[in-house]
Design a protein around this motif. Structure first.
Motif, short mmCIF file in Angstrom:
data_model
loop_
_atom_site.label_atom_id
_atom_site.label_comp_id
_atom_site.label_asym_id
_atom_site.label_seq_id
_atom_site.Cartn_x
_atom_site.Cartn_y
_atom_site.Cartn_z
N ASN A 283 7.09 -1.61 -4.32
CA ASN A 283 6.18 -0.63 -3.71
C ASN A 283 4.73 -1.03 -3.95
O ASN A 283 3.90 -1.02 -3.04
N ASN A 284 4.43 -1.36 -5.20
CA ASN A 284 3.06 -1.69 -5.59
C ASN A 284 2.58 -2.95 -4.86
O ASN A 284 1.50 -2.96 -4.26
N ASN A 287 1.85 -2.46 -1.19
CA ASN A 287 0.58 -1.76 -1.00
C ASN A 287 -0.59 -2.71 -1.18
O ASN A 287 -1.54 -2.70 -0.41
N ASP A 290 -1.02 -4.98 1.71
CA ASP A 290 -1.30 -4.34 2.99
C ASP A 290 -0.15 -4.51 3.98
O ASP A 290 -0.36 -4.80 5.15
N ALA A 293 2.89 0.37 6.64
CA ALA A 293 3.61 1.44 5.96
C ALA A 293 5.05 1.61 6.45
O ALA A 293 5.95 1.90 5.68
N PHE A 294 5.25 1.43 7.75
CA PHE A 294 6.61 1.61 8.28
C PHE A 294 7.53 0.47 7.84
O PHE A 294 8.69 0.68 7.49
N GLN A 296 7.30 -1.17 5.18
CA GLN A 296 7.58 -1.09 3.75
C GLN A 296 8.96 -0.50 3.48
O GLN A 296 9.70 -0.97 2.62
N GLN A 297 9.30 0.54 4.24
CA GLN A 297 10.59 1.20 4.01
C GLN A 297 11.75 0.26 4.33
O GLN A 297 12.75 0.21 3.62
N LEU B 31 2.96 9.52 8.11
CA LEU B 31 2.80 8.91 9.44
C LEU B 31 3.98 9.31 10.31
O LEU B 31 4.19 8.78 11.39
N VAL B 55 -7.04 -0.56 5.38
CA VAL B 55 -5.70 -0.60 4.78
C VAL B 55 -5.13 0.80 4.90
O VAL B 55 -5.72 1.75 4.39
N VAL B 56 -3.98 0.94 5.56
CA VAL B 56 -3.40 2.27 5.77
C VAL B 56 -2.16 2.43 4.91
O VAL B 56 -1.25 1.60 4.97
N LEU B 57 -2.10 3.49 4.10
CA LEU B 57 -0.90 3.74 3.29
C LEU B 57 -0.33 5.11 3.66
O LEU B 57 -1.07 6.06 3.94
N ASP B 58 0.99 5.19 3.66
CA ASP B 58 1.70 6.39 4.10
C ASP B 58 2.38 7.03 2.88
O ASP B 58 3.29 6.45 2.30
N ASP B 72 -3.14 2.03 -6.20
CA ASP B 72 -3.09 0.67 -5.64
C ASP B 72 -4.36 0.34 -4.87
O ASP B 72 -4.85 -0.79 -4.92
N ARG B 76 -7.05 -2.64 -5.63
CA ARG B 76 -7.53 -3.59 -4.61
C ARG B 76 -9.03 -3.58 -4.49
O ARG B 76 -9.59 -4.38 -3.77
#
Lengths: 317, 293
Positions: A283-284, A287, A290, A293-294, A296-297, B31, B55-58, B72, B76
């Protein structure tokens, strides 16, 4: 067979755990190569902090899964306990008393799962699924759907403090790791759990009190949920009625990646810690890198599956 | 020598790139909702236009994941952190951590209850409620009985939309609010609450619902009662816009999530360029639009 081999032959167990260490090391190496921010002191502390709640729940889950059970209610118990703690705190109770009360409360509602599993003879999956729904509902009733905030300073501090440079939350997780390891490996209770998971009938013939073991193992899971609840509530300065949703799946993932068999009788909390760390690092690192987000899962699911397959292959040869 | 030269060039190029392309972090509550996807797209466009990386985080609606995400972003060392909080209280420690790391914070859509925030960019819900009230006044010719369906009591959206709507009513003495009930932003509740109100109120000319879900529920109750009552909703969800087109709703107030994202990033760019961070939170209200047939 696994009953005789697992507790008495730690060397062999360590070797069979190498697969997991290799995966973990590879992941850390890859992340360090791809991001220069990954292998910094502050980021490693981030990972420790981010992994702790999942690790706490996963240690309890490991004990339950060793008996061939499952506890789907850990996230919902975490929510109801967190909200209870916040309400007690708001009522002006001193924090140590609040903590003591909710730790007892957590053990009791965990034990309730165990009582229904053991004496009601209902599958743990069903019992804890129902418990998940009930406790989530109770939480929403208690809070009317809104978060409880305005915690006392001592409550806010407990999950955000530094203990000799280590985040308190990670320190507690380490203590829980030590305790879980000791209980599972060095006590009759722990041996009983392995025996029960290998074969319930055999355990019964061997004179073990199977019912009592079941009640206590779910109580243990409830206790660790309560610890996690205190820390998470403190870390967020508020108790969220939606806290912990989906945590049961993260905890199960950590346990399974950590090499504990879902059919019971085989596994360790050290493996679970590695499983939780693998998920936390993933996870870290994503992130930091970059990763969308989608995606990542998808990557997370893929790595969990991949780690399992690789570990099976390494163990077979 | 040649190797050295290329190394120097590379170093120069990378520092130049680093200088010209600052990184802004955007932590979103979820999202899994078109509203926030639009917000993200607006933010991305503004970042590209301003020569910055975003940078986009969900956080997947999880307060704890959001805390990790922001840790995080701090690691960065992004220049500015834009936060759409999952919860206004749970976000406080994260904002304080960013403050400690000297990274300015901008909140979008949902405000924070603590920590130092430079800007708060959000829809002007008060103006939106007022807009709905004034449109109802226009439709009814300035008089008639109106009903208000409130969102979750205590939520900022319900409070602000209600305040704007009631301010519009106050300015029109012939408009009478005969009922005001919470239906929790929920369609099923909107339906049942409206059914009860229809029982108790013989004459109703218009309904204002704090969101479209309740408006659609109310419209359903009204349709079964065969009475003629205009309904105005809020949010402009696809369902509601279709209902407006079909004449089932009179109007719905649309937020502009893309503008919220855009304005958030523009403020971040201002901070990066000028190096100036407001000491007290500056509110940036984003206008709304009324969607009618």
């Amino acid at each position: 067979m696994s009953l005789a081999q697992t507790p008495s032959n730690p060397v062999r167990l360590t070797i069979s755990r190498y697969g997991l260490w290799i995966i973990f090391a590879a992941l850390v190496l890859l992340a360090s190569l791809l991001s220069d921010r990954f292998l910094t002191g502050s980021n490693l502390l981030n990972i420790a902090r981010q992994t702790s709640v999942n690790a706490l729940l996963a240690f309890g889950m490991t004990a339950v899964i060793l008996t061939a059970g499952i506890d789907l209610s850990v996230g919902a118990m975490l929510a109801v306990i967190g909200v209870s703690a916040a309400l007690l705190d708001q009522a002006g109770l001193p924090f140590p008393l609040t903590a003591l009360l909710v730790l007892i409360g957590g053990s009791l509602i965990g034990a309730l799962n165990g009582v229904i599993v053991a004496y009601g003879r209902i599958a743990p999956f069903v019992v804890t699924l129902a418990a998940l729904t009930i406790w989530r509902g109770v939480t929403l009733v208690m809070t009317d759907g809104t978060p409880v905030s305005g915690l006392s300073a001592s409550f806010q501090n407990i999950g955000n403090a530094d203990w000799f440079g280590l985040p308190s939350i990670a320190g507690v997780a380490l203590l829980a790791l030590g305790l879980s390891w000791f209980l599972l490996r060095r006590t009759a209770w722990g041996r009983g759990l392995y025996a029960l998971g290998s074969s319930e009938d055999a355990a019964r013939f061997a004179g073990l009190n199977v019912e009592r073991l079941k009640v206590t193992v779910y109580a243990f899971s409830g206790l660790l949920s309560a610890v996690a609840a205190l820390l998470l509530t403190s870390r967020l300065y508020s108790a969220q009625p939606t806290a912990g949703s989906g945590f049961e799946l993260d905890a199960i993932a950590a346990v399974v990646v950590g090499g504990t068999s879902l059919s019971g009788g085989r596994g360790s909390v050290i493996g679970t810690l590695l499983g939780a760390l693998i998920i936390g690092v993933l996870n870290n690192a994503m992130n930091l890198l970059d990763v969308n987000a989608f995606y990542q899962q998808i990557v997370k699911g893929g790595v969990i599956l991949g780690a399992l397959l690789l570990e099976r292959l390494l163990n077979r040869s | 020598m040649k190797k050295h030269l290329s190394l120097i060039l590379l170093a120069l190029a990378s520092t130049a790139a680093a200088q010209s392309r600052p990184v802004i972090g955007l932590s979103l509550s979820t999202l899994n909702n078109p509203f926030f996807v639009e917000l993200r797209d607006g933010a991305k466009k503004a970042a590209t236009a301003g020569g910055a990386d975003l940078v986009v985080l969900d956080a997947q609606d999880r307060a704890d994941k959001q805390a990790s995400d922001i840790e995080d972003l701090i690691t960065r060392k992004v220049k500015v952190i834009i936060v759409n909080a999952t919860d206004s209280d749970a976000i406080i420690p994260s904002i304080m951590a960013a403050n400690a790391a000297k990274i300015p914070v901008i909140t979008v859509d949902r405000s924070a209850n603590g920590g130092q925030v430079a800007y708060h960019v959000a829809s002007d819900n008060v103006a939106g409620g007022k807009m709905a009230g004034e449109y109802i006044k226009k439709l009814l010719g300035g008089k008639g009985n109106v009903v208000e369906l409130q969102g979750i009591p205590g939520s900022s959206a319900a409070r602000d939309r209600g305040a704007g709507f009631n301010a519009a009513l106050k300015a029109a003495p012939a408009l009478k609010r005969v009922a005001s009930q919470p239906a929790d932003f929920n369609r099923a509740k909107g339906l049942s609450v409206m059914e009860n109100i229809l029982q108790s109120q013989p004459t109703i000319a218009a309904v204002f619902a704090h969101n479209d879900e309740m408006a659609l529920g109310a419209a359903q109750a009204i349709a079964s009662s065969k009475r003629k009552i205009v309904v105005v909703g809020f949010d402009a969800t696809p369902d509601a816009v279709a209902a407006v087109r079909a004449g089932k709703l009179a109007a719905t107030v649309a937020q502009r999530p893309a503008d919220i994202g855009k304005l958030g990033v523009q403020r971040a760019l201002t901070i990066i360029k000028t190096g100036k961070v407001p000491a007290k939170t500056v509110n940036v209200p984003v206008p709304l639009t009324l969607i009618t047939k």
